[in-house]
Design an enzyme around this catalytic site. Sequence first.
Site, PDB file in Angstrom:
ATOM      1  N   LYS B 159       0.868  -1.172   0.000  1.00 18.92           N
ATOM      2  CA  LYS B 159       0.000   0.000   0.000  1.00 18.92           C
ATOM      3  C   LYS B 159       0.905   1.222   0.000  1.00 18.92           C
ATOM      4  O   LYS B 159       1.719   1.402   0.900  1.00 18.92           O
ATOM      5  CB  LYS B 159      -0.891   0.004   1.239  1.00 18.92           C
ATOM      6  CG  LYS B 159      -1.801   1.207   1.281  1.00 18.92           C
ATOM      7  CD  LYS B 159      -2.580   1.296   2.578  1.00 18.92           C
ATOM      8  CE  LYS B 159      -3.219   2.671   2.684  1.00 18.92           C
ATOM      9  NZ  LYS B 159      -3.557   2.997   4.064  1.00 18.92           N
ATOM     10  N   GLY B 220      -7.682   9.328  10.406  1.00 22.47           N
ATOM     11  CA  GLY B 220      -7.862   9.377  11.849  1.00 22.47           C
ATOM     12  C   GLY B 220      -8.937  10.339  12.310  1.00 22.47           C
ATOM     13  O   GLY B 220      -9.209  10.459  13.496  1.00 22.47           O
ATOM     14  N   GLY B 247     -10.485   7.909   7.427  1.00 23.77           N
ATOM     15  CA  GLY B 247     -11.552   8.789   7.863  1.00 23.77           C
ATOM     16  C   GLY B 247     -12.854   8.094   8.227  1.00 23.77           C
ATOM     17  O   GLY B 247     -13.790   8.728   8.692  1.00 23.77           O
ATOM     18  N   ASN B 268      -9.051   1.610  10.625  1.00 26.50           N
ATOM     19  CA  ASN B 268      -8.065   1.314  11.654  1.00 26.50           C
ATOM     20  C   ASN B 268      -8.436   2.030  12.950  1.00 26.50           C
ATOM     21  O   ASN B 268      -8.910   1.409  13.903  1.00 26.50           O
ATOM     22  CB  ASN B 268      -6.670   1.745  11.165  1.00 26.50           C
ATOM     23  CG  ASN B 268      -5.571   1.356  12.127  1.00 26.50           C
ATOM     24  OD1 ASN B 268      -5.828   0.909  13.233  1.00 26.50           O
ATOM     25  ND2 ASN B 268      -4.329   1.514  11.719  1.00 26.50           N
ATOM     26  N   THR B 269      -8.284   3.364  12.941  1.00 25.76           N
ATOM     27  CA  THR B 269      -8.465   4.129  14.174  1.00 25.76           C
ATOM     28  C   THR B 269      -9.805   3.839  14.850  1.00 25.76           C
ATOM     29  O   THR B 269      -9.876   3.662  16.063  1.00 25.76           O
ATOM     30  CB  THR B 269      -8.376   5.641  13.853  1.00 25.76           C
ATOM     31  OG1 THR B 269      -7.207   5.865  13.078  1.00 25.76           O
ATOM     32  CG2 THR B 269      -8.318   6.459  15.124  1.00 25.76           C
TER      33      THR B 269
END
Lengths: 383, 319
Positions: B159, B220, B247, B268-269
């Site tokens: 990535k 994030g 996001g 992720n976050t």
Amino acid sequence: MSERCDCMQYMDGMEVIGSDMLDEVISAMNAYDYESYSERDVKEALSKDVLTPKDFGALLSPAAAPFLEEIAQRAMNETRKHFGNSIAMFTPLYIANYCENYCVYCGFNCHNKIRRARLTEEEIEREMAEISKTGLEEILILTGESRKMSDVDYIASACAVAKKYFNVVGVEVYPMNSGEYAKLHKSGADFVTVFQETYNSGKYETLHLEGHKRVFPYRFYAQERAILGGMRGVGFAALLGLADFRKDAFATGMHAYLLQKKYPHAEIAFSCPRLRPIINNDKINPKDVHEPQLLQVICAYRIFMPFASITISTRESERFRDNVIKIAATKISAGVDVGIGGHSGDKKGDEQFEISDGRNVDEVFEAIERQGLQPVMSDYIYV
Amino acid sequence: MITLNGKECESTATLNALLEKYGYRREVIAVEINGVIIKKEDYDTQAVNDGDVIEVVHFMGGGAPEDKLVLGGHEFTSRFILGSGKYSLELIKAAVENAGAQIITLALRRARGGETANILDYIPKNVTLLPNTSGARNADEAVRIARLARETGCGDFVKIEAIRDTKYLLPDNYETLKATEVLAKEGFVVMPYMYPDLNFARDLQNAGAACVMPLGSPIGSNKGLCTKEFIKILIDEIDLPVIVDAGIGKPSQACEAMEMGAAAVMANTAIATAGDVSAMAGAFRKAIEAGREAYLAGMGGIVEGGARASSPLTGFLRD
């Protein structure tokens, strides 16, 4: 009669470009089963911002016929969104009607006994000077399809003359190699229109009996070669009524769609011709493509490719043309003569087909204004 | 004994006998023995041997073809790509499992030596590792990180993140394209993180990217699909999978992206910072699956009001 050549084989001198667009379009057309669409599919298509090919297929299907008013409303919104109230005006100029093709439905076909002519450079200039007095700034140069009588240099010199009198020059001539298109482009032409007539190669074969036009794939790839030759925009059309008009309209849309996808900078235009009577055959008619079907096709093009220019031909009546520019068409011809030499003197050569709307430039201009629309002579600034 | 459609059963001498024994209609099926497709005219003579693995398939009405995400020739059934930052290592395993994720992103960092715990020990073996080039500020650095990552033996996926803005961490499209061009030529499955721009996405496609990964909103930020209209354009125009990255803060946002036709969502976050990490991973999984199913089902026809001409437009027509 000489043996007919295989319509899928290129002839000597015809450029082959590495592209698989033909297979893509034909397989999409073959897979297009317009009877399989339901009312639901049509509503779903109308609910989307951006239509997929499947949605386009729905709008062309018989299931869409009862929704023609809704489709026209949506088409009108798209047209106004992308073009505002402007309607482009132009006129075609036929500079020669010699033809080496035998296309059974066309007045110019090489076996039809008509008066043949080709304008000299002086005559072309005289015609153009006369046309430019009407205020038009866009011209479309047409010839019959004879490389012998209307060679590339002849057409290029006509483009160069046209550039003196008009801002925008398009050509609708026989398909050429990309290098030849580059030559026309250099001489001032920026737009190329080629009608595929029908995308059904079996039917195509039975209608185009002689001449280079028999070669189906060479014609198919004309727009791509024109773009490779540097042209700004290309036009597409099926002559509706020759074969299954829904399949042909679907293929026309797919052809334009895939070309724009491959060449995102290319400007796309559609024409929507129906069959018309010709000299020595007044029986030719649009078959099952009546006005509602024609409007359905035009609106489907508009909603599928909202940014495309759509030209409405003088083959259609004054009434139809005045209404369709309110809905979906964005370009209209005026002061049209489809014979040779009629603008500035005596006509030297006969017509390609019978026109229906014979209004002159002023009359069409006023008709556009009466609809609350704005006639525009040219959209381009060349620097 | 042979294995027929995944079940052990008794063998017969020929394929024809087998099909008769188990009641298959030979005109509507296709047969594969040990991975080789058998021609219909050979059914009578084809021998069946002990230990053969035989698959018999047929079409089913309205059937659901298997819905797979394809990246660089690799197929995945999950459309949830999980980021691995910001977790404690113990939580990763549960998160991956509950997410049903088959791809997980990893960052490459300098090894200190003598470490006992490595993130790879916590990731199930069947999960595809997607090293990112985080930390790269330009194409050269991204290329270098990608090559190093491949040397760790985690496969050809990469990535690309090329970021030279430390405040918002927005991707640099120009540097990303240069890295994509180099790495695609070297056989990487290149997955570029990008700002959703149509012309740039086309350039990535031409450069050999395996997908495009537009950001939904600043990384994030948990703000969801701020770039929705532009991602829609990519979905409509680009022939590659469009994977929404960055996001996505809530399952509902992931669902919305999938309903639009995104091929996958990366998050992720939102998961790593949840009260219950593994439960949130499961919630995202369901949202992504629901969004995908809704997209495949065809969204309901909601015709928007819009302006309407007061008089009919089609009254003038003649048959």
